[in-house]
Design a protein around this motif. Structure first.
Motif, PDB file in Angstrom:
ATOM      1  N   PRO A 220       0.836  -1.205   0.000  1.00  0.00           N
ATOM      2  CA  PRO A 220       0.000   0.000   0.000  1.00  0.00           C
ATOM      3  C   PRO A 220       0.870   1.254   0.000  1.00  0.00           C
ATOM      4  O   PRO A 220       2.000   1.252   0.468  1.00  0.00           O
ATOM      5  N   SER A 221       0.312   2.345  -0.510  1.00  0.00           N
ATOM      6  CA  SER A 221       1.097   3.562  -0.660  1.00  0.00           C
ATOM      7  C   SER A 221       1.000   4.477   0.547  1.00  0.00           C
ATOM      8  O   SER A 221       1.444   5.608   0.496  1.00  0.00           O
ATOM      9  N   ASP A 222       0.402   4.003   1.650  1.00  0.00           N
ATOM     10  CA  ASP A 222       0.202   4.881   2.790  1.00  0.00           C
ATOM     11  C   ASP A 222       1.317   4.785   3.824  1.00  0.00           C
ATOM     12  O   ASP A 222       1.244   5.411   4.878  1.00  0.00           O
ATOM     13  N   LYS A 223       2.320   3.994   3.562  1.00  0.00           N
ATOM     14  CA  LYS A 223       3.395   3.830   4.539  1.00  0.00           C
ATOM     15  C   LYS A 223       4.169   5.144   4.685  1.00  0.00           C
ATOM     16  O   LYS A 223       4.512   5.787   3.702  1.00  0.00           O
ATOM     17  N   ARG A 224       4.496   5.475   5.912  1.00  0.00           N
ATOM     18  CA  ARG A 224       5.133   6.765   6.186  1.00  0.00           C
ATOM     19  C   ARG A 224       6.645   6.720   6.077  1.00  0.00           C
ATOM     20  O   ARG A 224       7.286   7.710   5.769  1.00  0.00           O
ATOM     21  N   PHE A 225       7.229   5.546   6.365  1.00  0.00           N
ATOM     22  CA  PHE A 225       8.678   5.437   6.482  1.00  0.00           C
ATOM     23  C   PHE A 225       9.208   4.315   5.591  1.00  0.00           C
ATOM     24  O   PHE A 225       8.549   3.294   5.393  1.00  0.00           O
ATOM     25  N   LEU A 226      10.431   4.517   5.110  1.00  0.00           N
ATOM     26  CA  LEU A 226      11.139   3.479   4.360  1.00  0.00           C
ATOM     27  C   LEU A 226      12.403   3.139   5.137  1.00  0.00           C
ATOM     28  O   LEU A 226      13.181   4.035   5.486  1.00  0.00           O
ATOM     29  N   ILE A 227      12.605   1.857   5.426  1.00  0.00           N
ATOM     30  CA  ILE A 227      13.782   1.439   6.185  1.00  0.00           C
ATOM     31  C   ILE A 227      14.576   0.422   5.378  1.00  0.00           C
ATOM     32  O   ILE A 227      14.029  -0.578   4.905  1.00  0.00           O
ATOM     33  N   PHE A 228      15.868   0.710   5.211  1.00  0.00           N
ATOM     34  CA  PHE A 228      16.795  -0.182   4.515  1.00  0.00           C
ATOM     35  C   PHE A 228      17.646  -0.939   5.532  1.00  0.00           C
ATOM     36  O   PHE A 228      18.067  -0.371   6.550  1.00  0.00           O
ATOM     37  N   PHE A 229      17.916  -2.199   5.234  1.00  0.00           N
ATOM     38  CA  PHE A 229      18.821  -3.015   6.032  1.00  0.00           C
ATOM     39  C   PHE A 229      19.954  -3.538   5.166  1.00  0.00           C
ATOM     40  O   PHE A 229      19.732  -3.977   4.037  1.00  0.00           O
ATOM     41  N   ASP A 230      21.152  -3.544   5.724  1.00  0.00           N
ATOM     42  CA  ASP A 230      22.243  -4.360   5.206  1.00  0.00           C
ATOM     43  C   ASP A 230      21.989  -5.796   5.691  1.00  0.00           C
ATOM     44  O   ASP A 230      21.114  -6.037   6.538  1.00  0.00           O
ATOM     45  N   PHE A 231      22.768  -6.751   5.196  1.00  0.00           N
ATOM     46  CA  PHE A 231      22.581  -8.156   5.604  1.00  0.00           C
ATOM     47  C   PHE A 231      23.719  -8.654   6.494  1.00  0.00           C
ATOM     48  O   PHE A 231      23.539  -8.862   7.683  1.00  0.00           O
TER      49      PHE A 231
ATOM     50  N   ASP B 104       3.063   1.632   8.711  1.00  0.00           N
ATOM     51  CA  ASP B 104       4.089   2.659   8.870  1.00  0.00           C
ATOM     52  C   ASP B 104       5.355   2.398   8.079  1.00  0.00           C
ATOM     53  O   ASP B 104       5.972   3.339   7.569  1.00  0.00           O
ATOM     54  N   PHE B 105       5.787   1.138   7.996  1.00  0.00           N
ATOM     55  CA  PHE B 105       7.117   0.848   7.475  1.00  0.00           C
ATOM     56  C   PHE B 105       7.084   0.016   6.192  1.00  0.00           C
ATOM     57  O   PHE B 105       6.453  -1.044   6.143  1.00  0.00           O
ATOM     58  N   GLU B 106       7.811   0.501   5.199  1.00  0.00           N
ATOM     59  CA  GLU B 106       8.136  -0.306   4.031  1.00  0.00           C
ATOM     60  C   GLU B 106       9.597  -0.712   4.200  1.00  0.00           C
ATOM     61  O   GLU B 106      10.444   0.127   4.526  1.00  0.00           O
ATOM     62  N   VAL B 107       9.904  -1.980   3.999  1.00  0.00           N
ATOM     63  CA  VAL B 107      11.212  -2.523   4.365  1.00  0.00           C
ATOM     64  C   VAL B 107      11.941  -3.019   3.110  1.00  0.00           C
ATOM     65  O   VAL B 107      11.362  -3.726   2.283  1.00  0.00           O
ATOM     66  N   ALA B 108      13.209  -2.654   2.990  1.00  0.00           N
ATOM     67  CA  ALA B 108      14.039  -3.093   1.868  1.00  0.00           C
ATOM     68  C   ALA B 108      15.392  -3.563   2.400  1.00  0.00           C
ATOM     69  O   ALA B 108      15.809  -3.188   3.494  1.00  0.00           O
ATOM     70  N   LEU B 109      16.055  -4.384   1.623  1.00  0.00           N
ATOM     71  CA  LEU B 109      17.361  -4.911   1.992  1.00  0.00           C
ATOM     72  C   LEU B 109      18.322  -4.626   0.844  1.00  0.00           C
ATOM     73  O   LEU B 109      17.985  -4.858  -0.318  1.00  0.00           O
ATOM     74  N   VAL B 110      19.504  -4.119   1.166  1.00  0.00           N
ATOM     75  CA  VAL B 110      20.523  -3.868   0.147  1.00  0.00           C
ATOM     76  C   VAL B 110      21.841  -4.442   0.636  1.00  0.00           C
ATOM     77  O   VAL B 110      22.340  -4.065   1.696  1.00  0.00           O
ATOM     78  N   SER B 111      22.380  -5.398  -0.115  1.00  0.00           N
ATOM     79  CA  SER B 111      23.514  -6.177   0.389  1.00  0.00           C
ATOM     80  C   SER B 111      24.452  -6.562  -0.742  1.00  0.00           C
ATOM     81  O   SER B 111      24.024  -6.836  -1.867  1.00  0.00           O
TER      82      SER B 111
ATOM     83  N   GLN C 203      13.534   0.863  19.947  1.00  0.00           N
ATOM     84  CA  GLN C 203      13.233   1.958  20.874  1.00  0.00           C
ATOM     85  C   GLN C 203      13.130   3.284  20.139  1.00  0.00           C
ATOM     86  O   GLN C 203      12.218   4.084  20.399  1.00  0.00           O
ATOM     87  N   ARG C 204      14.050   3.566  19.221  1.00  0.00           N
ATOM     88  CA  ARG C 204      14.002   4.824  18.478  1.00  0.00           C
ATOM     89  C   ARG C 204      12.810   4.847  17.522  1.00  0.00           C
ATOM     90  O   ARG C 204      12.129   5.864  17.388  1.00  0.00           O
ATOM     91  N   LEU C 205      12.551   3.721  16.854  1.00  0.00           N
ATOM     92  CA  LEU C 205      11.433   3.690  15.915  1.00  0.00           C
ATOM     93  C   LEU C 205      10.094   3.883  16.629  1.00  0.00           C
ATOM     94  O   LEU C 205       9.182   4.532  16.099  1.00  0.00           O
ATOM     95  N   ARG C 206       9.946   3.333  17.819  1.00  0.00           N
ATOM     96  CA  ARG C 206       8.719   3.525  18.589  1.00  0.00           C
ATOM     97  C   ARG C 206       8.457   5.025  18.819  1.00  0.00           C
ATOM     98  O   ARG C 206       7.326   5.497  18.706  1.00  0.00           O
ATOM     99  N   LYS C 207       9.503   5.764  19.143  1.00  0.00           N
ATOM    100  CA  LYS C 207       9.356   7.202  19.394  1.00  0.00           C
ATOM    101  C   LYS C 207       8.954   7.937  18.126  1.00  0.00           C
ATOM    102  O   LYS C 207       8.102   8.823  18.156  1.00  0.00           O
ATOM    103  N   LEU C 208       9.542   7.554  17.005  1.00  0.00           N
ATOM    104  CA  LEU C 208       9.240   8.216  15.739  1.00  0.00           C
ATOM    105  C   LEU C 208       7.821   7.929  15.287  1.00  0.00           C
ATOM    106  O   LEU C 208       7.132   8.812  14.751  1.00  0.00           O
ATOM    107  N   VAL C 209       7.377   6.693  15.474  1.00  0.00           N
ATOM    108  CA  VAL C 209       6.012   6.332  15.079  1.00  0.00           C
ATOM    109  C   VAL C 209       4.993   7.108  15.901  1.00  0.00           C
ATOM    110  O   VAL C 209       3.905   7.471  15.420  1.00  0.00           O
TER     111      VAL C 209
END
Length: 283
Positions: free
Chosen positions: A38-49, A131-138, A275-281
């Motif tokens: 869905p396009s309503d997500k507020r945040f995009l979070i990238f992870f390394d592996f 809230d979160f769209e999740v991507a991985l870049v490795s 903990q930080r993400l909880r505060k931002l949300v």
């Protein structure tokens, strides 16, 4: 520039690492099997592996399948800085010659431990799909990453996985290819994560019709510093504490104040990120 740096990103006609949306997805851009995000997500979070999601380097771990769990000196001597992908192609060819099978390698990948608190972080993200769209870049590869994510049941969490393509040929050898080519002097020849991050954010912003409120990047290595440089003052870089990404950010703050714009939140456990993400949300 009040919001995320990416709010003003250009939209490339065809970003590296992704097929045209009218065509099929490449093997090295692994798409979630779920329906369109869905396009309503507020945040995009990238992870390394490697050493971010998992607590080891998958390329090092696969060596456990070699005779004596080590590589011969002549092979290790073929490594040249900036050309690690080519080196790993030779390593995988050697393993195949020694009779190492797809099952052998998958078994090793599945046993790699998650970093402390990472599964807790994944569970948190699952509870906030709005809230979160999740991507991985490795700079690992599709086979190693898919094997681990599927074992822990986390594959569906990731909207996109950007990594080097790896497929088995008819002889059972894992063939590795570079993700893309680029002109960044900081990064290895086969992948600049900043290019990947910029292009993906631009593409998704165009598809959504609006930018994300914030972009987050969770990493550890020197090649995670480059994409973090593209983050803006409302974005957040999560470097693993005392790892190369964290040291490079600290050195940049000291040598060139203002060059690194993102908020920096070092982490030891994935629970620190939660903990930080909880505060931002909650904002």
């Amino acid at each position: 520039m009040g919001d995320s740096f990416f709010n003003c990103c250009y939209v490339p006609p065809h970003p590296p690492g992704e097929e045209d949306p009218r065509g099929p997805t490449r093997s090295h851009v692994m798409t979630s099997h779920s329906t369109r995000v869905p396009s309503d997500k507020r945040f995009l979070i990238f992870f390394d592996f490697d050493e971010t999601i998992v607590d080891e380097t998958s390329d090092d771990m696969v060596v456990q399948a070699a005779p004596g769990q080590r590589l011969p000196g002549w092979l290790k001597d073929t490594y040249h800085p900036g050309r690690y992908n080519e080196y790993m192609q030779r390593v995988l060819a050697y393993l195949a010659e020694q009779g190492v099978t797809e099952s052998d390698m998958r078994g090793i990948m599945e046993k790699i431990p998650a970093t402390p608190g990472m599964i807790t972080l994944f569970q948190f993200l699952r509870t906030r799909p709005q809230d979160f769209e999740v991507a991985l870049v490795s700079d690992a590869n599709t086979f190693f990453i898919e094997s681990w994510l599927r074992r822990v049941g986390a594959r569906q969490l990731f909207h996109r996985v950007f990594t080097n393509p790896a497929t088995f040929n008819k002889d059972g050898r894992l063939l590795l290819r570079p993700f893309h080519s680029h002109d960044c002097p900081r990064c290895p020849d086969n992948m600049c994560k900043q290019v990947v991050v910029r292009d993906h954010v631009a593409r998704r912003t165009h598809e959504r019709g609006r930018p994300y409120q914030r972009v987050f990047y969770v990493g550890d290595g020197a090649n995670d510093f480059c994409p973090a440089l593209a983050l803006g003052p409302r974005d957040v870089a999560f470097p693993r504490r005392d790892f190369p990404m964290h040291r490079l950010i600290t050195e940049t703050h000291e040598a060139m104040p203002g060059e690194f714009k993102a908020v920096t939140v070092p982490w030891v456990s994935g629970e620190d990120v939660v903990q930080r993400l909880r505060k931002l949300v909650a904002e």
